[in-house]
Design a protein around this motif. Structure first.
Motif, short mmCIF file in Angstrom:
data_model
loop_
_atom_site.label_atom_id
_atom_site.label_comp_id
_atom_site.label_asym_id
_atom_site.label_seq_id
_atom_site.Cartn_x
_atom_site.Cartn_y
_atom_site.Cartn_z
N ARG A 28 0.85 -1.18 0.00
CA ARG A 28 0.00 0.00 0.00
C ARG A 28 0.89 1.24 0.00
NH1 ARG A 28 -3.97 2.86 2.93
NH2 ARG A 28 -3.15 2.42 4.99
N ALA A 29 0.64 2.14 -0.93
CA ALA A 29 1.47 3.34 -1.03
C ALA A 29 0.76 4.52 -0.40
CB ALA A 29 1.77 3.64 -2.50
N ILE A 30 1.50 5.26 0.44
CA ILE A 30 0.99 6.49 1.01
C ILE A 30 1.83 7.61 0.44
CG2 ILE A 30 0.55 7.75 3.14
CD1 ILE A 30 0.84 4.83 4.46
N GLU A 31 1.18 8.60 -0.14
CA GLU A 31 1.93 9.62 -0.86
C GLU A 31 2.17 10.86 -0.01
OE1 GLU A 31 -0.02 10.38 -4.54
OE2 GLU A 31 0.37 8.36 -5.30
N ALA A 32 3.38 11.36 -0.06
CA ALA A 32 3.72 12.62 0.58
C ALA A 32 4.61 13.39 -0.38
CB ALA A 32 4.44 12.38 1.90
N TYR A 33 4.48 14.72 -0.36
CA TYR A 33 5.23 15.49 -1.35
C TYR A 33 6.35 16.32 -0.73
CZ TYR A 33 1.55 18.62 0.26
OH TYR A 33 0.69 19.32 1.05
N ASP A 34 6.36 16.42 0.58
CA ASP A 34 7.52 17.08 1.21
C ASP A 34 7.66 16.59 2.65
OD1 ASP A 34 5.67 18.30 2.78
OD2 ASP A 34 5.92 20.30 1.91
N ALA A 35 8.66 17.12 3.33
CA ALA A 35 8.98 16.62 4.67
C ALA A 35 7.83 16.81 5.65
CB ALA A 35 10.24 17.30 5.19
N ASP A 36 7.23 18.00 5.64
CA ASP A 36 6.15 18.27 6.57
C ASP A 36 4.96 17.36 6.32
OD1 ASP A 36 7.58 20.22 7.85
OD2 ASP A 36 6.84 21.83 6.53
N ASN A 37 4.66 17.25 5.04
CA ASN A 37 3.57 16.38 4.65
C ASN A 37 3.84 14.94 5.10
OD1 ASN A 37 2.19 15.05 1.66
ND2 ASN A 37 1.05 15.89 3.37
N ALA A 38 5.09 14.54 4.96
CA ALA A 38 5.48 13.18 5.38
C ALA A 38 5.23 12.99 6.88
CB ALA A 38 6.95 12.94 5.05
N TRP A 39 5.62 13.99 7.68
CA TRP A 39 5.42 13.88 9.13
C TRP A 39 3.95 13.77 9.49
CZ3 TRP A 39 8.41 12.20 12.67
CH2 TRP A 39 9.81 12.31 12.53
N THR A 40 3.12 14.48 8.74
CA THR A 40 1.69 14.38 9.00
C THR A 40 1.24 12.93 8.87
OG1 THR A 40 1.45 16.57 8.04
CG2 THR A 40 -0.57 15.30 8.38
N ALA A 45 -0.07 7.41 11.17
CA ALA A 45 0.18 5.97 11.28
C ALA A 45 1.60 5.69 10.82
CB ALA A 45 -0.81 5.19 10.44
N LEU A 46 2.32 4.90 11.56
CA LEU A 46 3.70 4.60 11.20
C LEU A 46 3.75 3.66 10.00
CD1 LEU A 46 5.36 4.07 14.70
CD2 LEU A 46 5.47 6.07 13.22
N PRO A 47 4.46 4.05 8.97
CA PRO A 47 4.59 3.16 7.82
C PRO A 47 5.60 2.05 8.09
CG PRO A 47 5.86 5.15 7.46
CD PRO A 47 5.19 5.30 8.80
N ASP A 48 5.60 1.04 7.24
CA ASP A 48 6.55 -0.05 7.41
C ASP A 48 7.87 0.25 6.71
OD1 ASP A 48 4.73 -2.05 8.72
OD2 ASP A 48 3.60 -1.65 6.89
N LEU A 49 7.81 1.18 5.77
CA LEU A 49 9.01 1.50 4.99
C LEU A 49 8.82 2.89 4.41
CD1 LEU A 49 11.48 -0.17 3.18
CD2 LEU A 49 9.90 0.54 1.44
N ILE A 50 9.94 3.62 4.31
CA ILE A 50 9.86 4.95 3.73
C ILE A 50 10.74 5.03 2.50
CG2 ILE A 50 10.29 7.40 4.12
CD1 ILE A 50 9.71 6.89 7.09
N LEU A 51 10.14 5.43 1.41
CA LEU A 51 10.85 5.61 0.16
C LEU A 51 11.03 7.11 0.01
CD1 LEU A 51 11.75 3.62 -1.99
CD2 LEU A 51 9.62 4.01 -3.18
N LEU A 52 12.28 7.56 0.00
CA LEU A 52 12.54 8.97 0.20
C LEU A 52 13.42 9.54 -0.90
CD1 LEU A 52 12.39 11.42 2.08
CD2 LEU A 52 14.25 10.42 3.41
N ASP A 53 12.92 10.56 -1.58
CA ASP A 53 13.74 11.21 -2.61
C ASP A 53 14.73 12.16 -1.93
OD1 ASP A 53 14.83 12.44 -4.77
OD2 ASP A 53 12.94 12.61 -5.85
N TRP A 54 15.96 12.12 -2.41
CA TRP A 54 16.98 12.98 -1.83
C TRP A 54 16.66 14.45 -2.12
CZ3 TRP A 54 20.64 16.45 -3.69
CH2 TRP A 54 21.61 16.85 -2.74
N MET A 55 16.07 14.66 -3.29
CA MET A 55 15.75 16.02 -3.70
C MET A 55 14.34 16.37 -3.27
SD MET A 55 18.29 17.40 -5.31
CE MET A 55 17.60 18.64 -6.42
#
Lengths: 228, 228
Positions: A28-40, A45-55
């Motif tokens: 299941r993919a949860i979409e976030a577009y920036d750091a703040d959004n990711a923290w929200t 809910a804590l994800p099982d894995l985070i796929l994170l763009d360096w940029m």
DNA sequence: CGATGGTATGACAGAATTGTGACAGTAGTA
DNA sequence: TACTACTGTCACAATTCTGTCATACCATCG
């Protein structure tokens, strides 16, 4: 078995591509577009894995990774960094900041999924592989085998999980909906009556070994596995 | 689990530092000071990992890496390159020459060990040379030969490794993705269904000896090698 | 006794998983 | 170069598993 993957990526095209591949593989993919959004999302809910763009706009992915590692709750969530192929130094920074793996753009969907699987597997808490013994049965998750005083019982996947649950939770009555949550997973939508059918199949498989009294019906409440 | 690490480094001070860290972590360090010296060690015994300084007297580390990749025996030994921080181009060259990873001087011991562990974890586990016997088969890795009560079975490399893994881990169910990790190595990206095909090829090779029940399918979970 | 609500059972179609043969690309070798 | 051996992938066939339904069955209560 399905895992929640938080995808932190600001570029919509790549975001979509990632999400597509991830859902394609049953995660299941949860979409976030920036750091703040990711923290929200993380706070929700804590994800099982985070796929994170360096940029990332604003604070970089590396910084987010550091913050994730600094926080008690998120410390152990595995991170896969997405980096551009050109800048080799990113790899170092990504790994030093605590990423578990990295993948360079452009990536092949296959490689992406292989890495996700590998990381999830590495981090996956060992399933209760211990052999369970109850009611004259011996069930070994690791070997995926059930031993009834010498004879091997063959069960389908669902019946196997059902029996495993019962053997690890004996003597207690479980309602159909509780069993659905525990054995099927709490996100599936199936009729409660389906439990009856699987109970029957399980009883049928156990019958040849005169073990039919093991699973008892509690009228109006549910079922119980009794060892006595 | 202990691995032999060949350290190719001409500067004694760095050599000593590397060796110290490596032994500290439970690995065994083999010291070499140039390319020729390295080959002497390699010919004597293949290391599990090569730590290679880009700056070597005579031929460069990159050249040695190329030679290692060209040689059948050493092709699959992972290489970590040591480079100076200043020259970014070296990094590229190091990776292109077939290094699995690189690390810049000066390096932190922690980073060094993290990389070594990561690379070692990714490599396909190599088999011990001990002869294994299970389920009426006798498999000798050293001679690359399988003996089925007198007759010799011929297998391709992958089927051989697969069977070897099964024989050394009998009775337990392994998922396709676990088998990929264990037999192919977890850095390769192949479809999970590829396992099925190799299982079939292995079964086919074993069939003439009425050994077809050895490898069992556990629907929904994976495969199992059962000796009983 | 009949009614009622809950449970057991058998059947079944579709979903999901696995088996199988073929094929093209690669690497090694003569 | 041609030839051989081996791999990974695919498409399709074969198999097994699942959820759902309709119906039979049973306990309880008025």
């Amino acid at each position: 078995m399905t895992a929640n993957i938080l995808v932190v990526e600001d570029e919509p095209a790549i975001q979509e591509l990632l999400t597509f591949n991830i859902t394609q593989c049953g995660y299941r993919a949860i979409e976030a577009y920036d750091a703040d959004n990711a923290w929200t999302h993380i706070n929700h809910a804590l994800p099982d894995l985070i796929l994170l763009d360096w940029m990332l706009p604003g604070s970089s992915g590396v910084e987010l990774a550091r913050r994730l590692r600094a926080d008690q709750r998120t410390r152990n969530i595995p991170i896969i960094m997405l980096t551009a192929r050109t800048d080799e130094r990113d790899k170092i920074m990504g790994l030093e900041s605590g990423a578990d793996d990295y993948i360079t753009k452009p990536f092949s969907p296959r490689e992406l999924m292989a890495r996700i699987r590998a990381v999830l597997r590495r981090r996956a808490p060992q399933m209760s592989d211990e052999t369970v013994a109850a009611g004259g049965l011996e069930l070994s998750p690791a070997m995926h085998r059930i031993n009834a005083n010498g004879t091997i019982i063959d069960l389908g996947p669902t019946e196997f999980r059902l029996l495993h649950f019962f053997m690890t939770h004996p003597e207690r009555v479980y309602s159909r909906s509780q069993l659905l949550d525990q054995v099927w997973g709490d996100h599936v939508f199936v009729e409660e009556r389906t439990v009856d059918v699987h109970i029957r199949r399980l009883r049928q498989a156990l019958e040849p070994f005169s073990l039919d009294g093991l699973i008892q019906t509690v009228r109006g409440s549910g079922y119980r596995f009794s060892c006595t």
